[in-house]
Design a protein around this motif. Structure first.
Motif, PDB file in Angstrom:
ATOM      1  N   LYS A  73     -52.343 -25.982   6.535  1.00  0.00           N
ATOM      2  CA  LYS A  73     -52.177 -24.649   5.961  1.00  0.00           C
ATOM      3  C   LYS A  73     -50.882 -24.521   5.165  1.00  0.00           C
ATOM      4  CE  LYS A  73     -55.127 -22.130   9.206  1.00  0.00           C
ATOM      5  NZ  LYS A  73     -56.059 -21.633   8.171  1.00  0.00           N
ATOM      6  N   THR A  76     -50.850 -17.129  14.863  1.00  0.00           N
ATOM      7  CA  THR A  76     -51.032 -18.130  15.913  1.00  0.00           C
ATOM      8  C   THR A  76     -52.056 -19.188  15.539  1.00  0.00           C
ATOM      9  OG1 THR A  76     -52.697 -16.722  16.984  1.00  0.00           O
ATOM     10  CG2 THR A  76     -50.410 -16.503  17.724  1.00  0.00           C
ATOM     11  N   ASP A  77     -52.604 -19.111  14.316  1.00  0.00           N
ATOM     12  CA  ASP A  77     -53.632 -20.065  13.896  1.00  0.00           C
ATOM     13  C   ASP A  77     -53.074 -21.183  13.037  1.00  0.00           C
ATOM     14  OD1 ASP A  77     -53.015 -18.695  11.598  1.00  0.00           O
ATOM     15  OD2 ASP A  77     -55.108 -18.285  11.014  1.00  0.00           O
ATOM     16  N   SER A  79     -51.096 -20.648  10.471  1.00  0.00           N
ATOM     17  CA  SER A  79     -50.769 -20.131   9.144  1.00  0.00           C
ATOM     18  C   SER A  79     -49.283 -19.822   9.045  1.00  0.00           C
ATOM     19  CB  SER A  79     -51.562 -18.854   8.857  1.00  0.00           C
ATOM     20  OG  SER A  79     -52.946 -19.100   8.829  1.00  0.00           O
TER      21      SER A  79
END
Length: 424
Positions: free
Chosen positions: A35, A174-175, A177
């Motif tokens: 990301k 929290t992903d 990113s």
């Protein structure tokens, strides 16, 4: 190439430099996630660049840069630029073309347009292929394969970020990113592939040039803040050895900017040391930290052409914890043989009269190069006349690995491409 402008109008109370957010000198290495390399293409006020440099075996430099610029509600303007400079022959080719039909691909790291296509290798995520036709004179077909591990300063969603204005109270993503919303006034971030193997060909006029054996760097930078209030000056160095093997395969990268007075005139400096095609140190310096990395403009001389005090020489220094391990699992060595130092001085001045310097590629009048809409937007910044000085010279760098009886020093010859941006 960095951005660019300054204003004396105070617009934000705070600045949060990346080197103070990540103040632990043993935790400066932040591995890049997929990301991190995605195109952000944010609206509002945003300038995003992806830049590929290559140092060729003859010491010449190639640069390809995509600039995605947004201003408020206006449609973004997208430029693709090219430079091939060879101080030995005096040839310097510069192109800047407006991009049409720009489209980010499904992986968000590749893009297509009428003028340029950039493809991230889906099987490894460590190789870019760049195909571009600027005009009938310049075409390129290049491959960049990452050799040393990529990095940002500091791990996690806030890694690499300098935030402007009050910090957001919102939780970071929290992903995986990046946290683009961390500062109320905006942000600046740089991500690096500090050492790449470059292959392919380019055509410049009637010359077809093979880049086999070239070494390069890839930089993904975003400035999510009005460009006229971000920085008062910038410095950049890209040192690469070519046709060197073993421990003499060296890359030294440094990016530094000084914020405008509205944000405290703070210095933010990030850098890296690659030895043997391995990332051995990530450095951070500037305001609020001791040591780290820094650049010094030595014995400045008035340049009548631009009105700025310009350096007679540039001294670049790196200091950081030694990294060991493989891939994204690099860790700082905290005991014993634990430090990395690097330094070189680029002598520039030939004659004070007229400020004549060695290896001058160009003095770039920034307002003459940027897209029209941005130029119109920032032109109100009274009293600023931004110039970017660019040089390309052979230099000898000294790298010291370790401390005490385990110290090892390498002196290596390479080529350095430097930029010094004067704004106010």
């Amino acid at each position: 190439m960095s951005s660019w402008f300054s204003s004396s109008t105070p617009t934000g109370p705070n600045i949060h430099p990346v080197q103070t957010t990540f103040s632990d000198p043993n935790a400066l290495f932040g591995p890049l996630t997929a990301k991190d390399l995605e195109w952000n293409c944010a609206g509002g006020i945003n300038t995003e660049t992806q830049t590929w440099y290559a140092t060729l075996k003859d010491g010449s430099i190639v640069m390809c840069q995509i600039i995605h610029s947004s201003i408020g509600l206006l449609w973004p303007t997208i430029q693709v630029t090219f430079r091939h400079a060879n101080p030995k022959t005096g040839k310097n080719t510069w192109k800047s073309v407006t991009v049409s039909n720009f489209k980010v691909q499904a992986d968000k790291r590749s893009m297509k347009s009428d003028q340029i296509t950039v493809t991230m290798d889906p099987t490894s995520s460590s190789k870019y292929t760049i195909e571009a036709k600027y005009d009938d004179e310049v075409q390129i077909s290049l491959q960049y394969e990452r050799l040393a591990e990529g990095f940002k300063v500091g791990a996690g969603p806030k890694g690499g970020f300098t935030y402007f204005g009050q910090l957001s109270g919102k939780a970071a993503p929290t992903d995986g990113s990046p946290d683009y919303a961390g500062g109320a006034d905006g942000y600046a971030i740089h991500r690096f592939w500090p050492r790449c193997a470059v292959t392919g060909i380019m055509r410049v006029g009637n010359d077809v040039i093979d880049l086999e054996g070239a070494r390069g760097v890839f930089i993904h930078a975003i400035q999510g803040i009005r460009p006229n209030i971000l920085a008062a000056s910038w410095n950049f160095a890209n040192f690469q050895t070519v046709e060197k093997e073993g421990e003499e395969a060296v890359s030294l990268i440094m990016m530094e900017f000084t914020t405008t007075p509205a944000y405290g005139s703070k210095v933010i400096n990030v850098g890296s040391v690659v030895v043997g095609d391995k990332l051995v140190a990530v450095t951070a310096g500037g305001s609020g930290v001791a040591g780290g990395s820094n650049v010094t403009h030595q014995d400045p001389v008035k340049d009548a052409e631009t009105g700025y005090d310009a350096p007679s020489s540039l001294k670049f220094c790196w200091e950081g914890a030694k990294l060991e391990g493989e891939g994204s699992n690099l860790k700082a060595v905290t005991e014993g043989n634990s430090k990395v130092h690097a330094v070189f001085t680029e002598d520039l001045l030939v004659a004070k009269e007229g400020y004549k310097t060695k290896g001058l590629v160009e003095k770039v009048d920034v307002l003459g190069q940027i897209p029209y809409l941005i130029k119109k937007f920032v032109n109100y910044a009274a009293g600023t006349k931004p110039f970017i000085y660019t040089w390309l010279n052979p230099v000898k760098a000294s790298i010291t690995l370790g401390t005490g009886s385990e110290t090892k020093t390498l002196d290596v010859d390479g080529y350095v491409f430097t930029e010094a941006t004067m704004i106010s």
